[in-house]
Design a protein around this motif. Structure first.
Motif, PDB file in Angstrom:
ATOM      1  N   GLY A  19       0.775  -1.234   0.000  1.00  0.00           N
ATOM      2  CA  GLY A  19       0.000   0.000   0.000  1.00  0.00           C
ATOM      3  C   GLY A  19       0.801   1.277   0.000  1.00  0.00           C
ATOM      4  O   GLY A  19       0.247   2.358   0.200  1.00  0.00           O
ATOM      5  N   MET A  20       2.121   1.198  -0.277  1.00  0.00           N
ATOM      6  CA  MET A  20       2.957   2.397  -0.299  1.00  0.00           C
ATOM      7  C   MET A  20       3.027   2.958  -1.732  1.00  0.00           C
ATOM      8  O   MET A  20       3.105   2.211  -2.695  1.00  0.00           O
ATOM      9  CB  MET A  20       4.366   2.065   0.188  1.00  0.00           C
ATOM     10  N   PHE A  21       3.031   4.286  -1.832  1.00  0.00           N
ATOM     11  CA  PHE A  21       3.053   4.936  -3.142  1.00  0.00           C
ATOM     12  C   PHE A  21       4.458   5.382  -3.567  1.00  0.00           C
ATOM     13  O   PHE A  21       4.708   5.586  -4.743  1.00  0.00           O
ATOM     14  CB  PHE A  21       2.112   6.142  -3.140  1.00  0.00           C
ATOM     15  N   ASN A  22       5.356   5.549  -2.624  1.00  0.00           N
ATOM     16  CA  ASN A  22       6.756   5.900  -2.924  1.00  0.00           C
ATOM     17  C   ASN A  22       6.865   7.072  -3.906  1.00  0.00           C
ATOM     18  O   ASN A  22       7.443   6.945  -5.004  1.00  0.00           O
ATOM     19  CB  ASN A  22       7.498   4.684  -3.508  1.00  0.00           C
ATOM     20  N   PRO A  23       6.336   8.238  -3.560  1.00  0.00           N
ATOM     21  CA  PRO A  23       6.330   9.375  -4.501  1.00  0.00           C
ATOM     22  C   PRO A  23       7.715   9.896  -4.860  1.00  0.00           C
ATOM     23  O   PRO A  23       7.859  10.589  -5.874  1.00  0.00           O
ATOM     24  CB  PRO A  23       5.519  10.437  -3.757  1.00  0.00           C
ATOM     25  N   ASP A  24       8.735   9.592  -4.045  1.00  0.00           N
ATOM     26  CA  ASP A  24      10.080  10.072  -4.339  1.00  0.00           C
ATOM     27  C   ASP A  24      10.872   9.128  -5.238  1.00  0.00           C
ATOM     28  O   ASP A  24      11.996   9.440  -5.625  1.00  0.00           O
ATOM     29  CB  ASP A  24      10.857  10.298  -3.033  1.00  0.00           C
ATOM     30  N   ARG A  25      10.291   7.961  -5.562  1.00  0.00           N
ATOM     31  CA  ARG A  25      10.986   6.996  -6.413  1.00  0.00           C
ATOM     32  C   ARG A  25      10.830   7.389  -7.883  1.00  0.00           C
ATOM     33  O   ARG A  25       9.789   7.895  -8.310  1.00  0.00           O
ATOM     34  CB  ARG A  25      10.406   5.599  -6.190  1.00  0.00           C
TER      35      ARG A  25
END
Length: 327
Positions: A19-25
């Motif tokens: 459920g993580m979106f990892n916007p900095d990836r």
């Protein structure tokens, strides 16, 4: 953030296995295409075409999102790819809900694009045929701070005012309309064949044929000009021109072919004289020329439109012109 929540609700993004979106990836090319195809309403077509990633890539190709885009599916998205995809998306037709079959929405494409349907921006391709200073086919120009493109007037912004320098060019324009008046916010050149020549490169002009020296200065080349050519002489339209006027001793010419084929149809001539200033009469607004003493530049003439700048392009007054300076 609220932006991520909104994108998730619309099905444009989804989290990873936990459920993580990892916007900095960094995102991959496939992921970017999937988000954009979904945002444009084509998710159903992409799923029917094979789902992620191949169905989305195929759908993106079908609606011209990948035009002029080189890619490998699993690579990280580059800045150049991002710019090209978003540019193509602006011009692509969007899918809209046209009705419902029970609780299921029915989608169809119309003529609206992201630009027209979402951003309310109009587009048009045509030739700049008037500025505030002159027309392309007559001396009548557009209104102040406006240009005309195929006869339609557009008000300019600070960022688009330099289109004044491109009379006779074919352009794509992006504008907004309010109360029947159009404001131009962006433009780009389209299918112009341009030749710029310094006076020293021009050999002759005769019977609508211009002969000029190539870059090495050893060979000459002849090109055909349209017999209906529009001539802009020192920034103003004229139909009273001679061959000598079109071959300046000092200055330059620009030839423009703004159609996909055919002869050059616009000729812009910049013809100038050199002065070595021997004296200035600021009260009478006259400048005297040491090179040709009998030739006096009278700035008080009713038909003379002029401005003066220094070598850095800054506006100056006649009183600021020093003796022995070169104009």
């Amino acid at each position: 953030t609220m932006a991520i929540v909104l994108l998730e609700q619309r099905g444009i993004v989804s989290g990873d296995d936990v459920g993580m979106f990892n916007p900095d990836r960094d995102i991959t090319f496939n992921e970017a295409v999937k988000m954009l195809v979904t945002a444009m309403g084509y998710e159903k077509a992409a799923q029917l075409g094979g789902g992620y990633p191949d169905g989305y890539i195929k759908t993106a190709s079908d609606i011209s999102l990948l035009k002029h885009v080189s890619y490998k599916s699993n690579d990280k998205l580059s800045g150049a790819q991002l710019i090209n995809i978003f540019y193509n998306a602006l011009h692509a037709k969007i899918m809209k809900i046209s009705g419902f079959d029970g609780n299921s929405p029915i989608y169809e494409t119309g003529e609206e694009t992201f630009l027209s349907g979402i951003l309310d921006v109009g587009t048009y391709r045509g030739v700049v045929d008037a500025t505030e200073y002159t027309g392309l086919y007559s001396t009548e120009g557009a209104s102040k701070n406006c240009v005309k493109i195929d006869g339609i007037e557009y008000e300019l912004t600070e960022k688009t005012r330099d289109i004044m320098n491109y009379l006779g060019y074919r352009v794509d324009v992006y504008y907004k309309e309010n109360g029947g008046e159009r404001t131009l916010y962006a433009y780009e050149f389209k299918k112009n064949d341009i030749i710029k020549l310094n006076a020293s490169e021009i050999e002759s002009f005769e019977d609508y044929k211009l002969t000029y020296y190539t870059e090495d200065g050893k060979k000459s080349k002849t090109i055909n000009l349209s017999r209906d050519i529009a001539v802009i002489y020192n920034g103003e339209y004229t139909d009273l021109y001679t061959s000598d006027m079109l071959v300046p001793k000092l200055g330059s010419i620009t030839l423009i072919a703004n159609k996909t084929e055919g002869d050059y149809d616009v000729l812009s001539v910049d013809n100038y004289k050199n002065y070595v200033v021997s004296g200035v009469d600021k009260d009478e607004k006259k400048i005297y020329n040491r090179l040709v003493p009998d030739y006096v530049l009278d700035l008080d003439k009713d038909d003379l439109d002029y401005f003066m700048t220094d070598k850095n392009g800054l506006d100056i007054d006649i009183s600021e012109i020093p003796v022995n300076s070169i104009m």
